[in-house]
Write a protein that holds these residues in place. Structure first.
Motif, PDB file in Angstrom:
ATOM      1  N   THR A   1      23.652  33.021  26.229  1.00 35.66           N
ATOM      2  CA  THR A   1      24.340  31.948  25.025  1.00 35.66           C
ATOM      3  C   THR A   1      23.401  31.277  24.136  1.00 35.66           C
ATOM      4  N   HIS A   2      22.585  30.779  25.011  1.00 33.92           N
ATOM      5  CA  HIS A   2      21.122  30.752  23.592  1.00 33.92           C
ATOM      6  C   HIS A   2      21.006  31.757  21.915  1.00 33.92           C
ATOM      7  N   ILE A   3      20.992  33.038  23.245  1.00 35.28           N
ATOM      8  CA  ILE A   3      20.592  33.863  22.464  1.00 35.28           C
ATOM      9  C   ILE A   3      21.829  34.584  21.208  1.00 35.28           C
ATOM     10  N   ALA A   4      23.303  33.880  21.210  1.00 33.05           N
ATOM     11  CA  ALA A   4      24.398  34.030  20.390  1.00 33.05           C
ATOM     12  C   ALA A   4      24.122  34.322  19.611  1.00 33.05           C
ATOM     13  N   ASP A   5      23.178  33.322  18.204  1.00 38.21           N
ATOM     14  CA  ASP A   5      23.515  32.951  17.570  1.00 38.21           C
ATOM     15  C   ASP A   5      22.776  33.820  16.759  1.00 38.21           C
ATOM     16  N   PHE A   6      21.730  34.566  17.502  1.00 42.69           N
ATOM     17  CA  PHE A   6      20.927  35.264  17.025  1.00 42.69           C
ATOM     18  C   PHE A   6      21.243  36.582  17.513  1.00 42.69           C
TER      19      PHE A   6
ATOM     20  N   LYS B   1      15.978  12.833   6.793  1.00 39.86           N
ATOM     21  CA  LYS B   1      15.679  12.210   7.836  1.00 39.86           C
ATOM     22  C   LYS B   1      16.536  12.366   8.868  1.00 39.86           C
ATOM     23  N   GLY B   2      17.316  13.393   9.806  1.00 38.04           N
ATOM     24  CA  GLY B   2      18.329  13.239  10.442  1.00 38.04           C
ATOM     25  C   GLY B   2      18.561  13.910  11.983  1.00 38.04           C
ATOM     26  N   LYS B   3      20.403  13.940  12.180  1.00 39.41           N
ATOM     27  CA  LYS B   3      20.503  15.004  13.443  1.00 39.41           C
ATOM     28  C   LYS B   3      21.299  15.717  13.611  1.00 39.41           C
ATOM     29  N   LYS B   4      21.763  17.005  13.667  1.00 38.73           N
ATOM     30  CA  LYS B   4      23.074  18.201  13.406  1.00 38.73           C
ATOM     31  C   LYS B   4      23.642  17.973  14.127  1.00 38.73           C
ATOM     32  N   THR B   5      24.889  17.862  13.576  1.00 36.08           N
ATOM     33  CA  THR B   5      26.178  17.715  14.349  1.00 36.08           C
ATOM     34  C   THR B   5      26.205  18.340  15.706  1.00 36.08           C
ATOM     35  N   GLU B   6      27.169  19.025  16.502  1.00 34.68           N
ATOM     36  CA  GLU B   6      27.470  19.538  17.691  1.00 34.68           C
ATOM     37  C   GLU B   6      28.035  20.801  17.462  1.00 34.68           C
ATOM     38  N   LYS B   7      28.194  20.829  16.302  1.00 41.67           N
ATOM     39  CA  LYS B   7      28.557  22.668  15.506  1.00 41.67           C
ATOM     40  C   LYS B   7      27.453  22.723  14.761  1.00 41.67           C
ATOM     41  N   GLU B   8      26.135  22.102  14.782  1.00 39.16           N
ATOM     42  CA  GLU B   8      25.362  22.550  13.950  1.00 39.16           C
ATOM     43  C   GLU B   8      24.037  23.022  14.850  1.00 39.16           C
ATOM     44  N   LYS B   9      23.849  22.354  15.935  1.00 39.71           N
ATOM     45  CA  LYS B   9      22.684  22.296  16.175  1.00 39.71           C
ATOM     46  C   LYS B   9      22.797  23.564  17.109  1.00 39.71           C
ATOM     47  N   PHE B  10      21.057  23.339  17.656  1.00 35.76           N
ATOM     48  CA  PHE B  10      20.590  24.705  17.848  1.00 35.76           C
ATOM     49  C   PHE B  10      21.760  24.818  19.586  1.00 35.76           C
ATOM     50  N   ALA B  11      21.489  26.109  19.471  1.00 34.99           N
ATOM     51  CA  ALA B  11      22.443  26.710  20.963  1.00 34.99           C
ATOM     52  C   ALA B  11      21.208  26.386  22.134  1.00 34.99           C
ATOM     53  N   GLY B  12      22.131  25.793  22.490  1.00 33.10           N
ATOM     54  CA  GLY B  12      21.647  25.843  24.245  1.00 33.10           C
ATOM     55  C   GLY B  12      20.466  24.343  24.415  1.00 33.10           C
TER      56      GLY B  12
ATOM     57  N   GLY C   1      14.923  21.485   6.546  1.00 35.04           N
ATOM     58  CA  GLY C   1      13.284  21.956   6.368  1.00 35.04           C
ATOM     59  C   GLY C   1      12.639  22.541   7.186  1.00 35.04           C
ATOM     60  N   ALA C   2      12.920  21.966   8.202  1.00 35.63           N
ATOM     61  CA  ALA C   2      12.096  22.116   9.310  1.00 35.63           C
ATOM     62  C   ALA C   2      13.066  21.363  10.526  1.00 35.63           C
ATOM     63  N   THR C   3      12.993  22.045  12.065  1.00 39.21           N
ATOM     64  CA  THR C   3      14.039  21.076  12.913  1.00 39.21           C
ATOM     65  C   THR C   3      13.158  20.508  14.220  1.00 39.21           C
TER      66      THR C   3
ATOM     67  N   GLY D   1      32.037  26.275   0.907  1.00 34.59           N
ATOM     68  CA  GLY D   1      32.743  24.869   0.925  1.00 34.59           C
ATOM     69  C   GLY D   1      31.367  24.017   1.610  1.00 34.59           C
ATOM     70  N   ALA D   2      31.431  22.580   1.949  1.00 32.01           N
ATOM     71  CA  ALA D   2      30.437  21.951   2.069  1.00 32.01           C
ATOM     72  C   ALA D   2      30.262  21.269   3.545  1.00 32.01           C
ATOM     73  N   LYS D   3      29.448  22.669   4.667  1.00 35.55           N
ATOM     74  CA  LYS D   3      28.867  22.740   5.939  1.00 35.55           C
ATOM     75  C   LYS D   3      28.023  20.755   5.815  1.00 35.55           C
ATOM     76  N   SER D   4      28.216  20.203   7.170  1.00 38.52           N
ATOM     77  CA  SER D   4      27.021  19.041   7.601  1.00 38.52           C
ATOM     78  C   SER D   4      25.534  19.634   7.498  1.00 38.52           C
ATOM     79  N   LEU D   5      25.154  18.411   6.636  1.00 40.54           N
ATOM     80  CA  LEU D   5      23.561  19.177   6.938  1.00 40.54           C
ATOM     81  C   LEU D   5      22.803  18.375   8.154  1.00 40.54           C
ATOM     82  N   CYS D   6      23.138  16.999   8.019  1.00 40.59           N
ATOM     83  CA  CYS D   6      22.541  16.099   9.104  1.00 40.59           C
ATOM     84  C   CYS D   6      24.022  15.271   9.328  1.00 40.59           C
ATOM     85  N   ILE D   7      23.565  14.056  10.189  1.00 38.39           N
ATOM     86  CA  ILE D   7      23.893  12.787  10.625  1.00 38.39           C
ATOM     87  C   ILE D   7      22.229  11.327  10.045  1.00 38.39           C
ATOM     88  N   PRO D   8      22.524  11.351   9.235  1.00 41.91           N
ATOM     89  CA  PRO D   8      21.892  10.249   8.318  1.00 41.91           C
ATOM     90  C   PRO D   8      20.813   9.304   8.979  1.00 41.91           C
ATOM     91  N   PHE D   9      19.531   9.663   9.945  1.00 42.88           N
ATOM     92  CA  PHE D   9      18.706   7.993  10.980  1.00 42.88           C
ATOM     93  C   PHE D   9      19.232   6.665   9.779  1.00 42.88           C
TER      94      PHE D   9
END
Length: 577
Positions: free
Chosen positions: A159-164, A274-285, A305-307, A539-547
């Motif tokens: 599941t985790h490695i699926a993205d890679f 600074k923000g939080k990734k959406t469910e779609k864009e968060k790190f798998a796992g 920039g960094a996560t 198209g536009a993708k989500s970058l983050c949910i700003p704090f």
């Protein structure tokens, strides 16, 4: 005539076999007579009627030369040292030229892999030193784990490695022999490190484990590679930690994210959100991912920039990282709470694109290999020795004051050539010293970021230059911040969302958080008709949910066309790298 006769006779003899010499000569004479009549009537030579058996080498060469694009016309006395592309007219070409001509990168014969030359690697070393000092103060220690991952280990976390998975590079042979089982080159190190974490953790006293490694990873990108931004091998640091409680893990996630934000602000002079990734864009796992997001005005795109990820107990359950705690009344073993976090050499590419101009690099002073370059001017045979001696003495004084300084006393280039050379390489301050400056006990300091010139007294010169370096850093950051803020807008209207996107803005819009809505936003905001070849159509993708939210999103409806749900937050959208 004789040569034509020989050529034609050879053809006739070949075609008609054993014709006599007299017969052939008669035919040749008749052909020459007809050619002469044709020319007298038309004024042109008759077309060739010989069968085309293939083009001659000369014809092929002529045709090939015609297809070649004309070489750029170089005016007399003009070198090709500088950039030949404009940042806001042709960003890809500009970027390629600026990183090669400034001697940051050398291309390599394996696609997607690049040589980091000292001019760029020094920046990475400064990031390493800055970050190492701060994470060690938090109790994190450095280590190193192998770069190879067994096939079985990767299978444990599908599941985790699926993205890679499509990007995993495999070693299948040793010399001429096939390996019994292919071995992967790490795309990330969870599978490499966590079996050891499980072996090391028995009691609550064994926690926390807080390790970091500086390493390279390989992700065999199929997309168009770009140095620093999207490469098949890159350098990064990856921190992997395990805690007894979720509260400890949560605290670290945000502490590390603040450090990443500070790297961009305090070293690279780049503002981030600074923000939080959406469910779609968060790190798998992972449970959730936090991020710092940059903005590149020349392309109108956001860039990660960094996560810093909170993995929860997902990986500890997968790898059985458990511990006993006497405070746990049930007596059952507990699973550790984990984080992982990383920053890569992509940060260097972000810095280049944010600050560079049509003259080349513009380096923030705190990561520049040379903060000051000294160039002697107005050199003659009579004053050469004195000028060069004064410049090298000044270099020693500035280095003693911990200002990274280089004195350019090369005698095979004039001062004008040196000015252009160091401007291209982005050195923050150029110090010019001529015979008049020597006499007046002064120097001329020229800022790379603005071109402004200032005359400075030699008295307390190191202090004056250090203050100027700090001013340059602050000014660079504030210019980038203003540029970002001018292009980060808020909207609640879909039509306005799309028009703003085409204006190369990044957009904060109300969003309900549903993954299908995010997918539709990306699909519906893409342009099917390309009006400008250089304008992005994605198209536009989500970058983050700003704090830092621009307003209360719960008062708004989701921006997605057709969605009538109440928004849960404002989310930052944009085209991205």
């Amino acid at each position: 005539t004789r040569s034509i006769g020989v050529m034609v006779s050879s053809g006739i003899n070949a075609e008609y076999g054993g014709a006599s010499k007299d017969e052939i000569q008669s035919l040749v004479n008749e052909l020459l007579k007809l050619k002469a009549e044709y020319k007298s009537l038309t004024g042109n030579d008759p077309p060739s009627s010989a069968p085309q058996q293939g083009k001659s080498k000369k014809e092929k060469k002529d045709k090939k030369e015609k297809k070649k694009a004309p070489a750029p016309k170089i005016e007399a006395g003009v070198t090709r040292l500088g950039l030949e592309a404009k940042k806001f007219e042709d960003l890809p070409n500009w970027y390629s030229q600026v990183i090669t001509k400034s001697e940051m990168i050398e291309y390599y014969d394996v696609s997607g892999c690049y040589i980091l030359r000292p001019w760029s690697f020094f920046i990475w070393e400064e990031i390493q030193a800055w970050f190492n000092k701060r994470i060690k103060a938090l109790g994190v220690t450095n280590c190193y784990f192998p770069m190879f991952v067994s096939h079985g280990a990767l299978e444990r976390e599908k599941t985790h490695i699926a993205d890679f998975a499509p990007e995993v590079a495999w070693v299948t042979k040793s010399g001429d022999s096939e390996l019994a089982e292919p071995i992967a080159i790490r795309p990330t190190s969870e599978t490499v490190m966590y079996p050891s974490y499980a072996a090391w953790t028995q009691s609550h006293r064994d926690l926390p484990i807080r390790l970091n490694q500086w390493a390279n990873v390989v992700r065999w990108e199929f997309k168009h590679p770009q140095p620093f931004l999207r490469t098949r091998e890159f350098l990064w640091q990856e921190g992997h930690t395990a805690f007894a409680t979720a509260e400890e893990a949560h605290e670290e996630v945000y502490t590390i994210l603040d450090l990443y934000h500070d790297i961009y602000r305090d070293l690279l002079a780049v503002p981030t959100v600074k923000g939080k990734k959406t469910e779609k864009e968060k790190f798998a796992g992972g449970d959730f991912t936090t991020t710092v997001e940059g903005y590149v005005r020349a392309s109108g795109r956001g860039i990660q920039g960094a996560t810093s990820h909170h993995l929860g107990q997902n990986f500890s359950k997968m790898f059985n990282i458990t511990f006993e705690d006497p405070a746990n009344s049930s007596g059952d073993k507990l699973f550790a709470h984990q984080n992982s976090w990383g920053i890569t050499t992509r940060s260097i590419g972000v810095m280049v694109m944010v600050h560079g101009d049509d003259k080349g690099l513009v380096l923030p002073p705190r990561v520049a290999m040379y903060q000051v370059v000294i160039v002697p001017c107005g050199i003659t045979d009579a004053n050469k020795a004195d000028l060069n001696s004064h410049c090298t003495d000044l270099q020693k004084k500035l280095r003693k004051a911990e200002i990274r300084t280089h004195c350019d006393v090369r005698d095979n280039y004039n001062s004008g050539w040196k000015f252009n050379h160091w401007e291209l390489k982005g050195v923050p301050i150029r110090v010019e010293i001529g015979p008049r400056d020597l006499k007046n006990n002064q120097v001329v300091a020229v800022r790379r970021d603005t071109g402004a010139k200032t005359t400075l007294s030699n008295e307390n010169l190191a202090e004056q230059l250090q203050n100027l370096l700090d001013t340059i850093h602050d000014d660079m950051y504030n210019r980038a911040l203003n540029e970002r803020d001018e292009n980060m807008v808020v909207t609640t209207n879909w039509e306005d969302f799309c028009s703003r996107l085409d204006e190369q803005k990044i957009i904060q819009a109300p969003y309900c958080g549903a993954i299908p809505c995010e997918e539709r936003i990306k699909a519906d905001s893409a342009r099917t008709e390309v009006i400008d070849d250089k304008a992005p159509a994605m198209g536009a993708k989500s970058l983050c949910i700003p704090f830092k939210q621009p307003a209360d999103a719960t008062c708004e409806t989701c921006i997605t066309p057709g969605c009538n749900k109440k928004a849960t937050c404002y989310t930052l959208f944009g085209r991205s790298y």
